[in-house]
Scaffold this motif. Structure first.
Motif, short mmCIF file in Angstrom:
data_model
loop_
_atom_site.label_atom_id
_atom_site.label_comp_id
_atom_site.label_asym_id
_atom_site.label_seq_id
_atom_site.Cartn_x
_atom_site.Cartn_y
_atom_site.Cartn_z
N UNK A 54 0.81 -1.23 0.00
CA UNK A 54 0.00 0.00 0.00
C UNK A 54 0.84 1.28 0.00
N UNK A 55 2.15 1.14 0.17
CA UNK A 55 2.99 2.34 0.18
C UNK A 55 4.45 1.96 -0.03
N UNK B 84 8.19 3.90 0.09
CA UNK B 84 8.95 5.13 0.33
C UNK B 84 10.24 5.03 -0.46
N UNK C 83 5.51 -0.89 2.50
CA UNK C 83 4.51 -1.17 3.53
C UNK C 83 3.33 -1.92 2.93
N UNK C 84 2.91 -2.95 3.65
CA UNK C 84 1.66 -3.62 3.30
C UNK C 84 0.60 -3.15 4.28
#
Lengths: 360, 129
Positions: free
Chosen positions: B41-42, B44, B62-63
């Motif tokens: 989901x993200x 960086x 990130x999950x």
């Protein structure tokens, strides 16, 4: 030793990814957290929540005994109704959050968090004046059936008339031939039921729900989706958003604290705190910068730590990074702004109205 | 089904892949990594022009549930990052070796890539994990 629910084998057969949760071997996801989350919002999902505990008070004076232990008021509801409540310390902070079912004034059934089963029972045994609690945690499995198609699905498997079972009401009956407590409650923000049944009937009930639910698009759902669903509703999770360090008023759960009720544990502290003013509050916020807030991240104002994130995720339905956290009361109003420290980066956030998710 | 360990790539034990492409090396995470992470989901990303060091963290992925570090397979300078991941991070799940690439690095020493695991070695690593 790791504990297993009666559905453990069924989860493995369904290809679930298993994790340790509070000492229990539980499914975190079967296919995808987001897919399971969306299934609950639009159709129906099944959750094994058999790891949760059950405690019962049986006998004359059961209602009065429990009412002195919990923050909500069992005299305000009828037989066949349930209430959400806190078990509070003398300081007004949480031992646990629970749901209490009023079968009758002489029979109160309580569902407690898996992580607090032993602690809660010991605490209730120590503090109960009158009727003694009975730990029935090993006598029940529990399956949550959640989503807009949950009621239709459960209704097709039971003779009980579910149109008469409103929110936070319950009845008893057979579901798929398995004797159950059929409770219209849940932790997702959707309509649905939580079915308490004997462990020996759990597999039969689970399989029947999966088979009958095919026409509804049912999916088994894991703890991952359970967490994202509850976060979008700002439902508190013990150990994250509520604990023994923050009071029920700070947690924004004043609505489950009935201060006009006769004595209950924690009342005096909360009366005093209410009079003095609550200094910090649990709020829901959205990030306006990029990143995802997570449990334990610091909340900053003008570069200084002023609070802490208690839960956060990328909300699959709201499609935004959302978080829950404690902030000073002066930063708790809707529209207030602060930063979240994400790995050293101050990411701006704004307090929003909750629940984050509203049904379309 | 898409190939889970393409034969023409190099791999790390942290489940990143590297593809030498002319002067640069494209870096992403493997099929195994994205499956273990779950719904991404993200991501960086580092800044273009920043330096990365072999075996050291260069970003975060990130999950829904977890935050994981991304480790660089090699040392060098970031020349490009996959900006499209900002709007569609789930591309890492759906196409980890293609549109789900993460950064492009100009290696300080082009020979570094040769020292990474090949597909057979990586397959063995997964088998023995």
């Amino acid at each position: 030793m790791v504990r297993r629910t009666p559905l453990n084998e069924a989860h493995r057969k369904l290809g679930a990814r298993m994790v340790d949760f509070a000492g229990w071997d539980m499914p975190v996801q079967y296919s995808s957290v987001i897919g399971e989350h969306e299934t609950v919002r639009t159709a129906v999902g099944l959750f094994d929540v058999s790891h949760m505990g059950e405690v019962e008070f049986n006998g004359p004076g059961a209602l009065e005994t429990v009412n002195a232990l919990i923050s909500n008021d069992l005299t305000r509801i009828s037989d066949g109704q349930a209430v959400y409540a806190g078990l509070l310390n003398e300081q007004g902070t949480f031992v646990d959050d629970i749901v209490a079912y009023r079968f009758s004034p002489e029979r109160i059934f309580i569902c407690v968090n898996a992580s607090n089963r032993e602690k809660d029972f010991a605490w209730m045994k120590e503090h109960a004046k009158g009727v003694k609690p009975v730990d029935r945690g090993d006598e029940f499995a529990q399956i949550a059936v959640q989503g807009p198609k949950a009621a239709g699905l459960v209704q097709r498997l039971t003779k009980a008339d579910l149109s008469k079972v409103g929110t936070y009401r319950f009845t008893e009956g057979e579901v798929a031939g398995v004797k159950s407590i059929i409770s219209r409650t849940g932790y997702t923000g959707e309509d649905g039921f939580e079915l308490y049944c004997p462990p020996g009937g759990a597999v039969k009930l689970w399989d029947a729900l999966l088979t009958e639910g095919q026409q509804d698009g049912v999916k088994p759902c894991g703890l991952g989706a359970r967490d994202s669903l509850r976060t979008e509703m700002k439902y508190a999770l013990y150990g994250n958003d509520i604990d023994d360090k923050h009071t029920a008023l700070e947690a924004g759960l004043g609505w489950i604290v009935k201060l006009d009720k006769p004595a209950f544990i924690g009342k005096d502290a909360l009366v005093a705190q209410k009079a003095a003013g609550v200094k910090r509050k649990l709020v829901g916020f959205e990030l306006t910068g990029s990143g995802i807030p997570r449990h334990g991240y610091a909340i900053l104002k003008d570069g200084k730590p002023v609070g802490e994130v208690t839960s956060g995720t990328m909300g699959p339905s709201v499609k935004k990074p959302i978080g829950i956290g404690y902030v000073p009361t002066e930063l708790s109003a809707e529209g207030s702004t602060f930063d979240v420290d994400i790995r050293g980066r101050a990411v701006p956030a704004v307090v929003v109205k909750t629940p984050f998710y509203k049904k379309p | 089904m898409a190939e889970t360990i393409p034969g023409d790539l190099k791999y790390t034990k942290e489940h990143e892949w590297a593809r030498a492409q002319g002067k640069v090396v494209v870096v992403g995470v493997t099929h195994h990594a994205q499956e273990a992470l779950g719904d991404v989901v993200y991501v960086e990303l580092p800044k273009v022009g920043s330096t990365v060091t072999e075996g050291k963290q260069f970003g975060v992925i990130e999950s829904t549930k977890a935050v994981s570090e991304l480790y660089s397979p090699l040392s060098g300078t970031v020349v490009k990052v996959n900006e499209a991941l900002a709007d569609n991070p789930s591309t890492v799940n759906t196409d980890p070796y293609g549109a789900g690439w993460i950064i492009e690095v100009e290696p300080s020493d082009p020979k570094q890539v040769d020292a990474l695991m090949d597909a057979t070695a990586y397959a063995n690593l997964l088998k023995n994990a």
